[in-house]
Design a protein around this motif. Sequence first.
Motif, short mmCIF file in Angstrom:
data_model
loop_
_atom_site.label_atom_id
_atom_site.label_comp_id
_atom_site.label_asym_id
_atom_site.label_seq_id
_atom_site.Cartn_x
_atom_site.Cartn_y
_atom_site.Cartn_z
N ASP A 47 0.81 -1.21 0.00
CA ASP A 47 0.00 0.00 0.00
C ASP A 47 0.85 1.27 0.00
OD1 ASP A 47 -2.38 -1.43 0.03
OD2 ASP A 47 -2.43 -1.52 2.22
N TYR A 48 2.03 1.18 0.65
CA TYR A 48 2.90 2.35 0.78
C TYR A 48 4.33 1.95 0.41
CZ TYR A 48 -1.24 3.42 3.45
OH TYR A 48 -2.55 3.57 3.82
N PRO A 49 4.61 1.85 -0.89
CA PRO A 49 5.92 1.35 -1.38
C PRO A 49 7.12 2.12 -0.83
CG PRO A 49 4.35 1.50 -3.18
CD PRO A 49 3.71 2.18 -2.01
N SER A 50 6.93 3.37 -0.46
CA SER A 50 8.05 4.14 0.07
C SER A 50 8.47 3.67 1.45
CB SER A 50 7.68 5.62 0.15
OG SER A 50 6.70 5.84 1.15
N GLY A 51 7.58 2.90 2.12
CA GLY A 51 7.87 2.44 3.48
C GLY A 51 7.53 3.46 4.53
N HIS A 52 6.88 4.56 4.13
CA HIS A 52 6.53 5.62 5.07
C HIS A 52 5.09 6.08 4.86
CE1 HIS A 52 10.92 5.79 5.15
NE2 HIS A 52 10.80 6.34 6.34
N LEU A 53 4.49 6.55 5.94
CA LEU A 53 3.14 7.11 5.89
C LEU A 53 3.20 8.61 6.08
CD1 LEU A 53 1.06 4.74 8.21
CD2 LEU A 53 0.65 5.12 5.79
N THR A 54 2.42 9.34 5.29
CA THR A 54 2.27 10.77 5.54
C THR A 54 1.20 10.96 6.62
OG1 THR A 54 0.51 11.01 3.90
CG2 THR A 54 2.79 11.26 3.13
N LYS A 55 1.07 12.17 7.11
CA LYS A 55 0.08 12.44 8.16
C LYS A 55 -1.33 12.12 7.67
CE LYS A 55 0.41 16.05 10.86
NZ LYS A 55 0.34 17.44 11.40
N SER A 56 -1.68 12.52 6.46
CA SER A 56 -3.03 12.26 5.96
C SER A 56 -3.29 10.77 5.81
CB SER A 56 -3.24 12.98 4.61
OG SER A 56 -2.32 12.52 3.64
N PHE A 80 0.57 11.33 15.59
CA PHE A 80 1.51 11.34 14.48
C PHE A 80 2.74 12.19 14.81
CE2 PHE A 80 3.34 12.91 10.57
CZ PHE A 80 3.33 11.80 9.74
N GLN A 81 2.52 13.37 15.37
CA GLN A 81 3.62 14.26 15.72
C GLN A 81 4.55 13.62 16.74
OE1 GLN A 81 1.65 17.85 16.96
NE2 GLN A 81 0.83 18.24 14.93
N THR A 82 3.97 12.86 17.67
CA THR A 82 4.78 12.20 18.69
C THR A 82 5.77 11.22 18.06
OG1 THR A 82 3.06 12.39 20.37
CG2 THR A 82 4.71 10.69 20.73
N TYR A 83 5.33 10.49 17.03
CA TYR A 83 6.19 9.47 16.44
C TYR A 83 7.00 9.96 15.25
CZ TYR A 83 4.43 6.11 19.65
OH TYR A 83 4.14 5.46 20.81
N ASP A 84 6.69 11.15 14.74
CA ASP A 84 7.50 11.74 13.68
C ASP A 84 8.68 12.47 14.33
OD1 ASP A 84 8.52 12.83 11.37
OD2 ASP A 84 6.98 14.38 11.19
N GLN A 85 9.62 11.68 14.86
CA GLN A 85 10.69 12.21 15.67
C GLN A 85 11.60 13.18 14.91
OE1 GLN A 85 11.07 11.78 18.96
NE2 GLN A 85 9.20 10.57 19.02
N ASN A 86 11.81 12.95 13.62
CA ASN A 86 12.71 13.83 12.87
C ASN A 86 11.96 14.93 12.12
OD1 ASN A 86 11.50 12.37 10.89
ND2 ASN A 86 13.38 11.62 9.94
#
Length: 215
Positions: A47-56, A80-86
Amino acid sequence: MGQCCSGEKHKEEEDVALPEEDLNELVTTTGLDVSELNKYHKDFLKDYPSGHLTKSQFKAIYQEFFPDDPKRKNFADKLFQTYDQNNDGTIDFREFMIALSLISKGTVRQKLALAFSLYDSNGDGVLSYAEILEVVKAMYHMAGDPIVCEDVPPAETFAKKLFTELDRNSDGNITIEEFTEVGSQDVTVANLLLAKITEDEDDEENICTPTGNGT
């Protein structure tokens, strides 16, 4: 030809495999076994080939797991903000699975640690009275009209009492250690502090119950 294709398929499976370190951590954190996690990971990458999810994308999945509710209007954003550490606007599979597992079946201490991160609005590593007051106001709002409950004080009074109970060393700030220690020792306090991230339908009633220590 067949040998070639088989080799490419094998290489592809190796490329998408979860790192062993992440796999071991997720087995412990989520309670899922290795085969389940590998399956979820492969589905995630489809579903997410980049291996990452955007906020939406994260918010859309979150609403599938936990149907939207007025009480949780902004929770997915904060989570989401909590786990988006970078702060790159994405989270990976490992972070995604940990976030969902903590909400659904984490220990009280784990959920309290997550709640602390969410309530620490300025990210300075401690909670101030102003931040605790915001938490209490949110709980009052969730409970509807708290005036219908006997012995429920104004939000400011309640927040001061809760803050004093959490600030074990009376230094004017609440650390994550104080927050999790007090919350894990007092069920009523834990219910109050976790009201925004638990699924219990009875949480709204907890505001009518005085905290365990003091009057």
